[in-house]
Motif scaffolding. Structure first.
Motif, mmCIF file in Angstrom:
data_model
loop_
_atom_site.group_PDB
_atom_site.id
_atom_site.type_symbol
_atom_site.label_atom_id
_atom_site.label_comp_id
_atom_site.label_asym_id
_atom_site.label_seq_id
_atom_site.Cartn_x
_atom_site.Cartn_y
_atom_site.Cartn_z
ATOM 1 N N ARG A 1 0.839 -1.198 0.000
ATOM 2 C CA ARG A 1 0.000 0.000 0.000
ATOM 3 C C ARG A 1 0.873 1.247 0.000
ATOM 4 N NH1 ARG A 1 -4.422 -0.374 4.658
ATOM 5 N NH2 ARG A 1 -5.060 1.538 3.562
ATOM 6 N N THR A 2 0.420 2.259 -0.740
ATOM 7 C CA THR A 2 1.165 3.512 -0.794
ATOM 8 C C THR A 2 1.085 4.228 0.544
ATOM 9 O OG1 THR A 2 0.618 3.739 -3.143
ATOM 10 C CG2 THR A 2 1.414 5.711 -2.000
ATOM 11 N N ILE A 3 2.228 4.680 1.028
ATOM 12 C CA ILE A 3 2.255 5.436 2.278
ATOM 13 C C ILE A 3 1.774 6.854 2.002
ATOM 14 C CG2 ILE A 3 3.747 6.350 4.098
ATOM 15 C CD1 ILE A 3 5.536 3.941 3.732
ATOM 16 N N ASP A 4 0.796 7.294 2.758
ATOM 17 C CA ASP A 4 0.227 8.625 2.557
ATOM 18 C C ASP A 4 1.307 9.699 2.659
ATOM 19 O OD1 ASP A 4 -2.240 7.480 2.298
ATOM 20 O OD2 ASP A 4 -2.881 7.887 4.361
ATOM 21 N N GLY A 5 1.280 10.610 1.696
ATOM 22 C CA GLY A 5 2.204 11.740 1.733
ATOM 23 C C GLY A 5 3.612 11.426 1.283
ATOM 24 N N SER A 6 3.858 10.201 0.789
ATOM 25 C CA SER A 6 5.227 9.834 0.410
ATOM 26 C C SER A 6 5.549 10.144 -1.047
ATOM 27 C CB SER A 6 5.471 8.342 0.667
ATOM 28 O OG SER A 6 4.695 7.541 -0.212
ATOM 29 N N LEU A 7 4.535 10.472 -1.857
ATOM 30 C CA LEU A 7 4.790 10.759 -3.268
ATOM 31 C C LEU A 7 5.529 12.085 -3.408
ATOM 32 C CD1 LEU A 7 4.404 10.173 -6.285
ATOM 33 C CD2 LEU A 7 2.199 11.366 -6.150
ATOM 34 N N GLN A 8 6.667 12.055 -4.077
ATOM 35 C CA GLN A 8 7.450 13.262 -4.325
ATOM 36 C C GLN A 8 7.764 13.320 -5.818
ATOM 37 O OE1 GLN A 8 8.539 16.328 -4.580
ATOM 38 N NE2 GLN A 8 9.061 16.288 -2.402
ATOM 39 N N ASN A 9 7.187 14.318 -6.502
ATOM 40 C CA ASN A 9 7.363 14.440 -7.948
ATOM 41 C C ASN A 9 8.564 15.295 -8.337
ATOM 42 O OD1 ASN A 9 5.090 12.877 -8.746
ATOM 43 N ND2 ASN A 9 3.750 14.582 -8.189
ATOM 44 N N ASP A 10 9.169 15.955 -7.374
ATOM 45 C CA ASP A 10 10.329 16.805 -7.666
ATOM 46 C C ASP A 10 11.431 16.512 -6.655
ATOM 47 O OD1 ASP A 10 11.955 18.653 -8.825
ATOM 48 O OD2 ASP A 10 10.849 20.415 -8.157
ATOM 49 N N ALA A 11 11.863 15.262 -6.645
ATOM 50 C CA ALA A 11 12.855 14.835 -5.662
ATOM 51 C C ALA A 11 14.216 15.469 -5.909
ATOM 52 C CB ALA A 11 12.976 13.310 -5.675
ATOM 53 N N THR A 12 14.526 15.808 -7.165
ATOM 54 C CA THR A 12 15.820 16.431 -7.459
ATOM 55 C C THR A 12 15.937 17.783 -6.765
ATOM 56 O OG1 THR A 12 15.970 15.310 -9.606
ATOM 57 C CG2 THR A 12 17.341 17.257 -9.284
ATOM 58 N N THR A 13 14.889 18.602 -6.875
ATOM 59 C CA THR A 13 14.891 19.899 -6.191
ATOM 60 C C THR A 13 14.918 19.716 -4.685
ATOM 61 O OG1 THR A 13 13.654 20.902 -8.016
ATOM 62 C CG2 THR A 13 13.657 22.083 -5.918
ATOM 63 N N GLU A 14 14.170 18.744 -4.197
ATOM 64 C CA GLU A 14 14.149 18.457 -2.762
ATOM 65 C C GLU A 14 15.548 18.111 -2.257
ATOM 66 O OE1 GLU A 14 11.057 15.871 -0.377
ATOM 67 O OE2 GLU A 14 12.651 14.565 -1.129
ATOM 68 N N SER A 15 16.251 17.244 -2.992
ATOM 69 C CA SER A 15 17.600 16.846 -2.581
ATOM 70 C C SER A 15 18.581 18.004 -2.704
ATOM 71 C CB SER A 15 18.078 15.662 -3.433
ATOM 72 O OG SER A 15 17.276 14.527 -3.207
ATOM 73 N N PHE A 16 18.395 18.834 -3.733
ATOM 74 C CA PHE A 16 19.267 20.003 -3.893
ATOM 75 C C PHE A 16 19.143 20.933 -2.686
ATOM 76 C CE2 PHE A 16 19.253 24.525 -5.098
ATOM 77 C CZ PHE A 16 20.595 24.692 -5.379
ATOM 78 N N ILE A 17 17.907 21.211 -2.278
ATOM 79 C CA ILE A 17 17.695 22.104 -1.134
ATOM 80 C C ILE A 17 18.234 21.469 0.144
ATOM 81 C CG2 ILE A 17 15.941 23.257 0.262
ATOM 82 C CD1 ILE A 17 14.209 23.405 -2.257
ATOM 83 N N TYR A 18 17.978 20.179 0.312
ATOM 84 C CA TYR A 18 18.428 19.483 1.517
ATOM 85 C C TYR A 18 19.952 19.484 1.609
ATOM 86 C CZ TYR A 18 18.913 15.724 4.966
ATOM 87 O OH TYR A 18 19.249 14.977 6.070
ATOM 88 N N ASN A 19 20.629 19.277 0.474
ATOM 89 C CA ASN A 19 22.092 19.260 0.486
ATOM 90 C C ASN A 19 22.690 20.657 0.572
ATOM 91 O OD1 ASN A 19 23.338 16.430 0.076
ATOM 92 N ND2 ASN A 19 21.614 16.419 -1.340
ATOM 93 N N THR A 20 21.893 21.678 0.251
ATOM 94 C CA THR A 20 22.378 23.047 0.392
ATOM 95 C C THR A 20 22.627 23.398 1.850
ATOM 96 O OG1 THR A 20 21.231 23.750 -1.622
ATOM 97 C CG2 THR A 20 21.834 25.471 -0.062
ATOM 98 N N ILE A 21 21.764 22.895 2.734
ATOM 99 C CA ILE A 21 21.914 23.210 4.157
ATOM 100 C C ILE A 21 22.752 22.170 4.896
ATOM 101 C CG2 ILE A 21 19.715 24.440 4.192
ATOM 102 C CD1 ILE A 21 18.453 22.000 5.523
ATOM 103 N N LYS A 22 23.166 21.128 4.198
ATOM 104 C CA LYS A 22 23.995 20.104 4.845
ATOM 105 C C LYS A 22 25.407 20.652 5.055
ATOM 106 C CE LYS A 22 23.640 15.759 3.718
ATOM 107 N NZ LYS A 22 23.758 14.451 3.037
ATOM 108 N N PRO A 23 26.018 20.394 6.207
ATOM 109 C CA PRO A 23 27.379 20.902 6.460
ATOM 110 C C PRO A 23 28.373 20.404 5.414
ATOM 111 C CG PRO A 23 26.400 20.050 8.479
ATOM 112 C CD PRO A 23 25.472 19.663 7.363
ATOM 113 N N LYS A 24 29.292 21.276 5.051
ATOM 114 C CA LYS A 24 30.293 20.934 4.043
ATOM 115 C C LYS A 24 31.162 19.767 4.487
ATOM 116 C CE LYS A 24 33.857 23.141 1.212
ATOM 117 N NZ LYS A 24 34.592 24.405 0.947
ATOM 118 N N SER A 25 31.365 19.640 5.795
ATOM 119 C CA SER A 25 32.202 18.558 6.311
ATOM 120 C C SER A 25 31.617 17.185 5.992
ATOM 121 C CB SER A 25 32.376 18.708 7.825
ATOM 122 O OG SER A 25 31.112 18.714 8.478
ATOM 123 N N GLU A 26 30.296 17.094 5.853
ATOM 124 C CA GLU A 26 29.662 15.818 5.528
ATOM 125 C C GLU A 26 29.823 15.460 4.059
ATOM 126 O OE1 GLU A 26 25.672 15.277 6.816
ATOM 127 O OE2 GLU A 26 25.964 16.294 8.730
#
Length: 315
Positions: free
Chosen positions: A43-68
């Motif tokens: 069964r599909t998990i509610d709210g798990s569909l992401q149609n723009d995962a590339t942008t999501e990952s870009f934003i998430y990695n923007t705030i990730k510390p450079k050391s990581e």
């Protein structure tokens, strides 16, 4: 995948082909996923569909510390590492010799070159998985992810030829000396005559776009006595993707050496209460009008619920 070039890079002397590189890969491995959805027991998990995962990952990695991101092979590609021909990257260094040897027999533009490399995507680099580290799948069943690839997420850039040539010379010094003086002299000419006026694109360029790359380095004779001058050709080059094939996908999950009595206690604990997996997601809201040369003045009403971070992105 098959890369397409509109230049054969055939203006290089042999002395410089093996020490000059173009990088093709990903800034962050998670950006390779364009969209995904999670399933639990079919069964599909509610709210798990992401149609723009590339942008999501870009934003998430923007705030990730450079050391990581530093020294994380197959996962992240920091430009300051890639330009130095460092192995800490997610992608492939293509030497001019590799490229020119494959493209030389071809006559039709664009010229195709097959390229393969390994990508490692840590699960917690996907935002929806970032909030939990332990999921007892033996109790609650496996989670399944269905995803699609974004070939436009790839980038390319010119590796600094001075640094890569120095590395090549250091590693192959004995072989170069034994092969004769001509190649050794040409490399010496390269280091003595390289000029800061040789300006190529010093940043990542998205695949499918055009960047100024070094398309030729050669030593030209100025006088019959053997005096030479270093010539560097820099031209706009477009690199794109024709198609790609995923040859293998593996998932590496950490296991926990829990005893059977421990598992039974966990089962009993959750027998009469729900198990909640905390998760995060990014929602993007586009301004109703585009910015002009005079700026932008607009009003945007955005409903907020359980928001932890908010940022504005400008192209």
């Amino acid at each position: 995948m098959n890369l397409l070039f509109d230049n054969k890079f055939d203006k290089f002397d042999d002395a410089y082909k093996e020490g000059t590189f173009i990088f093709v890969g990903l800034k962050n491995s998670a950006e390779l996923i364009r969209e995904y959805v999670l399933y639990h027991r079919g069964r599909t998990i509610d709210g798990s569909l992401q149609n723009d995962a590339t942008t999501e990952s870009f934003i998430y990695n923007t705030i990730k510390p450079k050391s990581e991101k530093n020294n994380n092979r197959f996962v992240h590609s920091l430009y300051e590492n890639v330009r130095k021909d460092d192995i800490s990257c997610c992608g492939r260094y293509l030497s001019i010799k590799e490229i020119s040897d494959v493209l030389a027999p071809q006559t039709a533009v664009p010229y195709a070159m097959p390229v393969g490399f390994t990508v490692s995507i840590p699960l917690d680099d996907l935002l929806i998985f970032s909030a939990f580290s332990e999921y007892p799948n033996s109790l609650f069943g496996d989670l399944k992810i269905k995803f699609k690839i974004n070939p436009s997420a790839f980038v390319f850039c010119q590796v600094d030829p001075v640094l890569s040539m120095a590395k090549y010379y250091t590693i192959n010094k004995d072989e170069l000396l034994s092969s004769g003086q001509d190649k050794h002299k040409d490399i010496d000419l390269f280091f003595r005559n390289w000029s800061l006026t040789f300006q190529y694109t010093n940043m990542y360029t998205q695949i499918g776009c055009t960047a100024d790359l070094i398309t030729g380095i050669r030593a030209e004779e100025l006088t019959p006595s053997g005096l030479k001058n270093l010539v560097c050709d820099i031209k706009p080059v477009t690199v794109s993707v024709r198609n790609y094939i995923i040859e293998a996908v593996t998932a590496n999950m950490c296991g926990y050496k829990a005893s059977e009595s421990c598992l039974n206690r966990v089962r009993q604990f959750y027998s009469n209460r729900p198990f909640v997996v905390p998760a995060q997601r990014i929602e993007s809201w586009v301004f109703p009008s585009a910015a002009s040369s005079a700026g932008i003045k607009t009003t945007q009403n955005i409903p907020l619920s359980h928001v932890t971070d908010m940022c504005l992105l400008f192209p």
